[in-house]
Design an enzyme around this catalytic site. Structure first.
Site, PDB file in Angstrom:
ATOM      1  N   SER A  64       0.713  -1.277  -0.063  1.00  0.00           N
ATOM      2  CA  SER A  64       0.126  -0.163   0.080  1.00  0.00           C
ATOM      3  C   SER A  64       0.880   1.136  -0.067  1.00  0.00           C
ATOM      4  CB  SER A  64      -0.832  -0.061   1.207  1.00  0.00           C
ATOM      5  OG  SER A  64      -2.361  -0.582   0.726  1.00  0.00           O
ATOM      6  N   LYS A  67       0.674   3.403  -2.881  1.00  0.00           N
ATOM      7  CA  LYS A  67      -0.725   4.410  -3.431  1.00  0.00           C
ATOM      8  C   LYS A  67      -0.356   5.685  -3.264  1.00  0.00           C
ATOM      9  CE  LYS A  67      -3.853   0.584  -1.417  1.00  0.00           C
ATOM     10  NZ  LYS A  67      -4.639   0.467   0.051  1.00  0.00           N
ATOM     11  N   TYR A 189      -2.949  -2.107 -10.744  1.00  0.00           N
ATOM     12  CA  TYR A 189      -2.921  -2.130  -9.229  1.00  0.00           C
ATOM     13  C   TYR A 189      -2.123  -3.093  -8.510  1.00  0.00           C
ATOM     14  CZ  TYR A 189      -4.591  -2.062  -4.560  1.00  0.00           C
ATOM     15  OH  TYR A 189      -4.721  -2.228  -3.154  1.00  0.00           O
ATOM     16  N   TYR A 240      -4.581   3.060   7.545  1.00  0.00           N
ATOM     17  CA  TYR A 240      -6.004   2.194   7.826  1.00  0.00           C
ATOM     18  C   TYR A 240      -6.702   2.627   8.721  1.00  0.00           C
ATOM     19  CZ  TYR A 240      -2.134  -0.915   5.641  1.00  0.00           C
ATOM     20  OH  TYR A 240      -1.378  -1.377   4.523  1.00  0.00           O
ATOM     21  N   VAL A 258       1.043  -3.672   4.037  1.00  0.00           N
ATOM     22  CA  VAL A 258       1.092  -5.046   4.388  1.00  0.00           C
ATOM     23  C   VAL A 258       2.242  -5.816   4.359  1.00  0.00           C
ATOM     24  CG1 VAL A 258      -1.511  -5.281   4.595  1.00  0.00           C
ATOM     25  CG2 VAL A 258      -0.218  -5.922   2.773  1.00  0.00           C
TER      26      VAL A 258
HETATM   27  N1  GLU Z   1      -2.247  -5.069  -2.378  1.00  0.00           N
HETATM   28  C1  GLU Z   1      -2.723  -4.955  -1.099  1.00  0.00           C
HETATM   29  C2  GLU Z   1      -4.292  -5.053  -1.321  1.00  0.00           C
HETATM   30  O1  GLU Z   1      -4.950  -4.639  -2.110  1.00  0.00           O
HETATM   31  C3  GLU Z   1      -2.456  -3.959  -0.486  1.00  0.00           C
HETATM   32  C4  GLU Z   1      -2.712  -4.076   0.901  1.00  0.00           C
HETATM   33  C5  GLU Z   1      -1.846  -2.844   1.850  1.00  0.00           C
HETATM   34  O2  GLU Z   1      -0.741  -2.807   1.826  1.00  0.00           O
HETATM   35  O3  GLU Z   1      -2.609  -2.298   2.650  1.00  0.00           O
HETATM   36  O4  GLU Z   1      -4.902  -5.590  -0.406  1.00  0.00           O
END
Ligand code: GLU
Length: 304
Positions: A64, A67, A189, A240, A258
């Protein structure tokens, strides 16, 4: 003047032998193979001096954290039009939560939860000529490191088990907030999330957010105004449903993934990355959260 190396060594010594390190993410099967004993920290100050300890040079899945980089690229390409399609409020919900998306008519709460990042991925798929290659080139360029790459096994592994992200993308499509095909956007993605970096590379990639929009080589990629907005989103939405806890304990804008990475920064001062793959129950690196709390407490350096 803070002795950053001494502080990092002290934190490492205090945390290295912690027995409860949280649980390595396993919902993406390929991530479950990572050794939970890894623990590294890397700090780069604005003058370019670096300090490091532990497993700072072992590559890991940034997940993530990517992002923020996709948001930066999309923001620099289309400007404030982004905010017609994604909001900037913390969700207070897990990263893959779907019910708010339905309630709020397909406008994701922010670009750092999965649905929001999928909208940003859609923008990049529309705007870039060769989306995956061009995005990778952007990340390499920001970091000044041509060796950075996707991990294709991780991308494939996530594709196989990505039911929740398929659900989010389909919901976005049903609300007319996805221009391209679901499969094409998710392929992009999953690849962006699979990028691997070590703590040094990630610190360097985020240097521009501490350096008023200019990357390591001093090239401008974002305006000061755009940096202000992205740092604001990291502070309020980067962890989160534990973003409040991170602001309370650490007091820096940052982003976790994650894969167990956390990158955080103090504008005009430094960028720091911690990596320890064991996660707490909110999905943030267990040791990483503790290490950064200790760091800002010991150095007395935070935005507050
Ligand atoms: N590729 C992971 C997902 O979409 C990223 C999750 C993360 O790192 O929060 O679940």
């Amino acid at each position: 003047m803070v002795d950053f190396q001494a502080v990092l060594d002290e934190i490492y010594a205090e945390l290295q032998n912690t027995t409860d390190k949280g649980a390595v993410a396993s919902y993406i099967p390929e991530l479950a193979n990572v050794d939970s004993d890894n623990f590294g920290i890397y700090l780069n100050n604005i003058q370019g001096d670096d300090f490091y300890v532990g497993d700072w040079d072992t590559p890991f899945s940034i997940q993530s954290i990517s992002k923020v980089l996709s948001l930066a690229k999309a923001f620099s390409l289309v400007g404030n039009k982004i905010w017609d399609r994604v909001d900037v409020e913390p969700s207070g919900n897990p990263f893959n939560h779907l019910s708010l998306l339905e309630l709020e008519n397909g406008i994701p709460r922010n670009p750092l939860i999965n649905s929001g990042a999928i909208v940003i991925a859609d923008i990049l798929v529309s705007e870039l000529e060769n989306p995956k290659a061009d995005f990778l080139a952007y990340v390499r360029n920001l970091t000044n490191d041509q060796t950075i790459d996707f991990n294709l096994d991780v991308a494939a592994s996530e594709k196989e088990t990505g039911y929740n992200n398929y659900a989010a993308a389909n919901l976005l499509k049903s609300f007319d907030n996805l221009e391209n095909d679901v499969d094409e956007v998710l392929d992009f993605y999953f690849h962006q999330c699979s990028i691997e970096m070590d703590c040094q590379q990630l610190t360097n990639a985020f240097f521009l957010f501490a350096n008023r929009g200019k990357c390591m080589r001093n090239t401008a990629h974002l305006t000061l105004n755009q940096v202000k907005r992205i740092n604001g989103i990291m502070l309020t939405c980067g962890f989160y449903d534990e973003a409040g806890e991170f602001a309370f304990e650490v007091g820096l804008p940052g982003k976790s993934g994650v894969g167990g990475g956390i990158v955080a920064l103090l504008p005009n001062e430094f960028t720091i990355t911690c990596w320890s793959p064991g996660l707490n129950d909110k999905g943030n690196s267990y040791l990483g959260m503790m290490a950064l709390e200790k760091f800002t407490t010991k150095t007395k350096l935070s935005i507050f």
